[in-house]
Design a protein around this motif. Sequence first.
Motif, short mmCIF file in Angstrom:
data_model
loop_
_atom_site.label_atom_id
_atom_site.label_comp_id
_atom_site.label_asym_id
_atom_site.label_seq_id
_atom_site.Cartn_x
_atom_site.Cartn_y
_atom_site.Cartn_z
N VAL A 98 0.84 -1.20 0.00
CA VAL A 98 0.00 0.00 0.00
C VAL A 98 0.88 1.25 0.00
O VAL A 98 0.62 2.20 -0.74
CB VAL A 98 -0.97 0.00 1.20
CG1 VAL A 98 -1.72 1.33 1.29
CG2 VAL A 98 -1.96 -1.15 1.10
N ALA A 100 -8.25 -1.62 -3.63
CA ALA A 100 -7.34 -0.57 -4.09
C ALA A 100 -8.07 0.75 -4.30
O ALA A 100 -7.56 1.82 -3.97
CB ALA A 100 -6.64 -1.01 -5.37
N ALA A 101 -9.28 0.66 -4.84
CA ALA A 101 -10.08 1.88 -5.05
C ALA A 101 -10.47 2.51 -3.72
O ALA A 101 -10.43 3.74 -3.57
CB ALA A 101 -11.32 1.55 -5.87
N THR A 105 -7.40 4.16 -2.36
CA THR A 105 -7.12 5.37 -3.12
C THR A 105 -7.99 6.52 -2.62
O THR A 105 -7.51 7.64 -2.39
CB THR A 105 -7.36 5.13 -4.61
OG1 THR A 105 -6.42 4.16 -5.09
CG2 THR A 105 -7.22 6.41 -5.41
N ARG A 140 -4.22 9.24 -2.72
CA ARG A 140 -3.19 8.96 -3.71
C ARG A 140 -3.48 7.61 -4.35
O ARG A 140 -4.16 6.77 -3.76
CB ARG A 140 -1.79 8.97 -3.08
CG ARG A 140 -1.60 7.99 -1.95
CD ARG A 140 -0.24 8.17 -1.29
NE ARG A 140 -0.05 7.23 -0.20
CZ ARG A 140 0.37 5.97 -0.35
NH1 ARG A 140 0.63 5.50 -1.58
NH2 ARG A 140 0.53 5.19 0.69
N GLU A 141 -2.98 7.40 -5.53
CA GLU A 141 -3.35 6.20 -6.29
C GLU A 141 -2.73 4.95 -5.68
O GLU A 141 -1.52 4.87 -5.46
CB GLU A 141 -2.91 6.32 -7.74
CG GLU A 141 -3.35 5.12 -8.58
CD GLU A 141 -2.87 5.19 -10.02
OE1 GLU A 141 -3.32 4.35 -10.82
OE2 GLU A 141 -2.05 6.07 -10.33
N ILE A 142 -3.57 3.95 -5.43
CA ILE A 142 -3.13 2.61 -5.05
C ILE A 142 -3.64 1.67 -6.15
O ILE A 142 -4.84 1.53 -6.34
CB ILE A 142 -3.72 2.16 -3.69
CG1 ILE A 142 -3.52 3.24 -2.63
CG2 ILE A 142 -3.11 0.83 -3.28
CD1 ILE A 142 -2.09 3.53 -2.27
N ARG A 143 -2.74 1.07 -6.89
CA ARG A 143 -3.10 0.21 -8.02
C ARG A 143 -3.19 -1.25 -7.58
O ARG A 143 -2.48 -1.68 -6.67
CB ARG A 143 -2.07 0.32 -9.15
CG ARG A 143 -1.87 1.72 -9.70
CD ARG A 143 -0.84 1.71 -10.82
NE ARG A 143 0.43 1.13 -10.40
CZ ARG A 143 1.35 1.77 -9.71
NH1 ARG A 143 1.14 3.03 -9.31
NH2 ARG A 143 2.49 1.17 -9.36
N TRP A 158 -0.87 5.18 6.65
CA TRP A 158 -0.20 5.02 5.34
C TRP A 158 0.60 6.25 4.95
O TRP A 158 0.89 6.46 3.78
CB TRP A 158 -1.22 4.67 4.28
CG TRP A 158 -1.90 3.38 4.53
CD1 TRP A 158 -1.31 2.16 4.67
CD2 TRP A 158 -3.31 3.14 4.73
NE1 TRP A 158 -2.25 1.18 4.92
CE2 TRP A 158 -3.48 1.76 4.97
CE3 TRP A 158 -4.44 3.97 4.72
CZ2 TRP A 158 -4.73 1.19 5.19
CZ3 TRP A 158 -5.68 3.41 4.95
CH2 TRP A 158 -5.82 2.05 5.17
N GLY A 175 2.20 1.93 -3.33
CA GLY A 175 1.20 2.32 -4.32
C GLY A 175 0.74 1.20 -5.23
O GLY A 175 0.01 1.45 -6.19
N GLU A 176 1.14 -0.05 -4.93
CA GLU A 176 0.74 -1.15 -5.81
C GLU A 176 0.50 -2.42 -5.00
O GLU A 176 1.37 -2.89 -4.27
CB GLU A 176 1.80 -1.44 -6.86
CG GLU A 176 1.40 -2.56 -7.82
CD GLU A 176 2.47 -2.86 -8.85
OE1 GLU A 176 2.11 -3.24 -9.97
OE2 GLU A 176 3.67 -2.71 -8.51
N THR A 188 -6.81 7.55 1.04
CA THR A 188 -5.48 8.16 1.19
C THR A 188 -5.28 9.38 0.32
O THR A 188 -4.38 10.19 0.58
CB THR A 188 -4.38 7.14 0.84
OG1 THR A 188 -4.52 6.75 -0.54
CG2 THR A 188 -4.47 5.91 1.74
#
Length: 283
Positions: free
Chosen positions: A150, A204-205, A208, A213-216, A281, A153-154, A211
């Motif tokens: 996390v 992940a969504a 995201t 910020r993007e978590i893929r 996070w 970011g992935e 937080t």
Amino acid sequence: MTNDTQNSPQTDPTSSPLVLVTGGTGKTGRRVAERLTDRGRAVRIGSRSAAIPFDWNDESTWAPALEGVTAAYLSYYPDLAFPGAVEAVGAFARLAAKTGVERLVLLSGRGEEAARAAEDAVRDADTGWTVVRCAWFNQNFDESFFLEPVLSGELALPTGAAVEPFVDADDIADVAVAALTEEGHHGEVYELTGPRLLSFADVAAELTAATGREIRFTPISVEEYRAVLAAAGLPGDFADLFTLILDGRNAHLSDGVRRALGREPRDFGAFARAAAARGAWNA
């Protein structure tokens, strides 16, 4: 994934009745111990670093840890699906019954055949018992296995589009404490889930959104994930637990939280927002 590891301060029992919390420094065990202490219960933390050490792999530690204990929370590390877990839990439960323990509450895993065998071993120990059978923990994303992914970011995991009814460790602890301290829970199997089925892409969504910020989410194979675990110094057998998600056996909701506590379970989105607000996070 229901294994239970996390650091926590030692709690020293000062009065009776005494409750042993194995895995007492873990995600659920720590919460169980805190709640018992808040209720004025004497708690003995079951861990290798405790004043009275406890180790699932060292039977010589079991009897001293059980001395004076009337109830016990059983959280097996690393997981009930691992070799030797059923035998250890069964032997410990039988010893607990012989030493006068009146209530055993077992943290079990949803959809795991070995976990069911451990449940049977606890039932056969000739003392009061309750099974708390759980889906994967929300807290895997902020306290252990998935924290680093996390933060990076992935989430690269071997789950595909499979869904899981993630459950919150606070709900698990509330159910366990009720079973340890209240009447009406003997002989019950509480299957605990959250209120929604979520894929890891959904997770992940949610992360995201929480937080900012993007978590893929990136799907990978089980063998690829086994290599990731090895690089992190974790048992490769953890990768096999993903098969419980992939075959769909746990892709349904259960009412265990409602039956045990009379309320609805905590949603993953609420967990994620609260964790983000406290800085779980922050890089």
